[in-house]
Scaffold this motif. Structure first.
Motif, mmCIF file in Angstrom:
data_model
loop_
_atom_site.group_PDB
_atom_site.id
_atom_site.type_symbol
_atom_site.label_atom_id
_atom_site.label_comp_id
_atom_site.label_asym_id
_atom_site.label_seq_id
_atom_site.Cartn_x
_atom_site.Cartn_y
_atom_site.Cartn_z
ATOM 1 N N THR A 248 44.283 5.106 -23.926
ATOM 2 C CA THR A 248 44.273 3.980 -25.194
ATOM 3 C C THR A 248 42.744 4.116 -25.128
ATOM 4 O O THR A 248 41.915 3.443 -23.696
ATOM 5 C CB THR A 248 45.041 2.965 -24.556
ATOM 6 N N HIS A 249 41.412 3.470 -25.749
ATOM 7 C CA HIS A 249 40.377 2.990 -25.564
ATOM 8 C C HIS A 249 40.843 1.832 -26.671
ATOM 9 O O HIS A 249 41.083 1.494 -27.447
ATOM 10 C CB HIS A 249 39.860 4.181 -26.351
ATOM 11 N N ILE A 250 39.790 0.615 -25.888
ATOM 12 C CA ILE A 250 39.425 -1.080 -26.323
ATOM 13 C C ILE A 250 37.945 -1.078 -26.124
ATOM 14 O O ILE A 250 37.405 -0.855 -25.249
ATOM 15 C CB ILE A 250 40.135 -1.807 -25.673
ATOM 16 N N THR A 251 37.588 -1.435 -27.360
ATOM 17 C CA THR A 251 36.157 -1.742 -27.395
ATOM 18 C C THR A 251 36.074 -3.430 -27.952
ATOM 19 O O THR A 251 36.677 -4.118 -28.121
ATOM 20 C CB THR A 251 35.425 -1.413 -28.597
ATOM 21 N N SER A 252 35.071 -4.310 -27.603
ATOM 22 C CA SER A 252 35.310 -5.689 -27.005
ATOM 23 C C SER A 252 33.635 -6.366 -27.848
ATOM 24 O O SER A 252 33.100 -5.683 -26.929
ATOM 25 C CB SER A 252 35.983 -6.542 -26.138
ATOM 26 N N ARG A 253 33.435 -7.192 -27.900
ATOM 27 C CA ARG A 253 32.570 -7.828 -28.686
ATOM 28 C C ARG A 253 32.780 -9.203 -28.792
ATOM 29 O O ARG A 253 33.800 -9.783 -29.114
ATOM 30 C CB ARG A 253 31.913 -6.780 -29.945
ATOM 31 N N ARG A 254 31.671 -10.005 -28.170
ATOM 32 C CA ARG A 254 31.052 -11.476 -28.321
ATOM 33 C C ARG A 254 31.057 -11.969 -29.369
ATOM 34 O O ARG A 254 30.563 -11.728 -30.550
ATOM 35 C CB ARG A 254 30.342 -11.868 -27.269
ATOM 36 N N LEU A 255 32.038 -12.354 -30.472
ATOM 37 C CA LEU A 255 31.215 -12.640 -31.781
ATOM 38 C C LEU A 255 30.071 -14.038 -31.758
ATOM 39 O O LEU A 255 29.698 -14.638 -32.519
ATOM 40 C CB LEU A 255 32.775 -12.992 -32.536
ATOM 41 N N GLY A 256 30.684 -14.843 -30.586
ATOM 42 C CA GLY A 256 30.005 -16.582 -30.422
ATOM 43 C C GLY A 256 31.151 -16.533 -29.384
ATOM 44 O O GLY A 256 31.972 -17.372 -29.011
ATOM 45 N N VAL A 257 30.538 -19.068 -30.287
ATOM 46 C CA VAL A 257 31.150 -20.183 -29.905
ATOM 47 C C VAL A 257 32.393 -20.027 -29.861
ATOM 48 O O VAL A 257 32.984 -19.484 -31.222
ATOM 49 C CB VAL A 257 30.848 -21.328 -29.634
ATOM 50 N N CYS A 258 33.881 -20.428 -29.722
ATOM 51 C CA CYS A 258 34.770 -20.621 -30.465
ATOM 52 C C CYS A 258 35.035 -21.705 -30.797
ATOM 53 O O CYS A 258 34.698 -22.787 -31.204
ATOM 54 C CB CYS A 258 36.138 -21.041 -28.988
ATOM 55 N N PRO A 259 35.744 -21.410 -32.096
ATOM 56 C CA PRO A 259 36.094 -22.433 -32.957
ATOM 57 C C PRO A 259 37.008 -23.786 -32.573
ATOM 58 O O PRO A 259 37.405 -24.004 -31.439
ATOM 59 C CB PRO A 259 36.715 -21.663 -34.057
#
Length: 135
Positions: A124-135
């Motif tokens: 299994t491959h997981i890519t994660s990225r920060r989108l910004g501040v939490c809503p």
């Protein structure tokens, strides 16, 4: 068997060490396994990171406590290492094993997981990225 996103939540929340590998905010993770992909977002708060941005022993304790609640308490953390921006772990749940390697790149992270059950191995491959501040 452990569901992918249960483990991803643990990986995301607990696989950090005494430096900030991740920042709080809205993170999106895409899990690819067996030719199928699924993407979900999760808000990671500063409070969640305060526990896990600690020292290796604190991370180990957090993970052991979390694993006690998975698969009727049959999961055990066998190995946990942190070297620079990479973390590796090995978890065993009954006759299954789960090996994970995560590399952090500031606002992104990549995890490769290998699970083995009854001689069958799944990657299994997981890519994660920060989108910004939490809503």
């Amino acid at each position: 068997m452990i569901k992918s996103f249960t483990w991803i939540s643990l990986v995301t929340a607990a696989l950090l060490c005494a430096q900030d590998r991740m920042r709080p905010g809205l993170w999106e993770s895409t899990v690819t396994s067996g030719g199928k992909s699924s993407t979900r977002s999760h808000c990671i708060t500063q409070a969640e990171l305060a526990t896990t941005n600690g020292k290796l022993q604190a991370i180990r304790e957090t993970m052991v406590k979390a694993f006690a609640n998975i698969a009727n308490g049959t999961c055990t953390l066998k190995d946990l290492k942190i070297d620079g921006n990479s973390m590796t772990s090995l978890m065993v749940c009954g006759d299954s094993s789960f090996a994970h390697t995560t590399t952090f790149h500031g606002d992104t992270a990549e995890t490769t997981s290998t699970s083995t059950k009854a001689g069958v191995t799944t990657l299994t491959h997981i890519t994660s990225r920060r989108l910004g501040v939490c809503p």
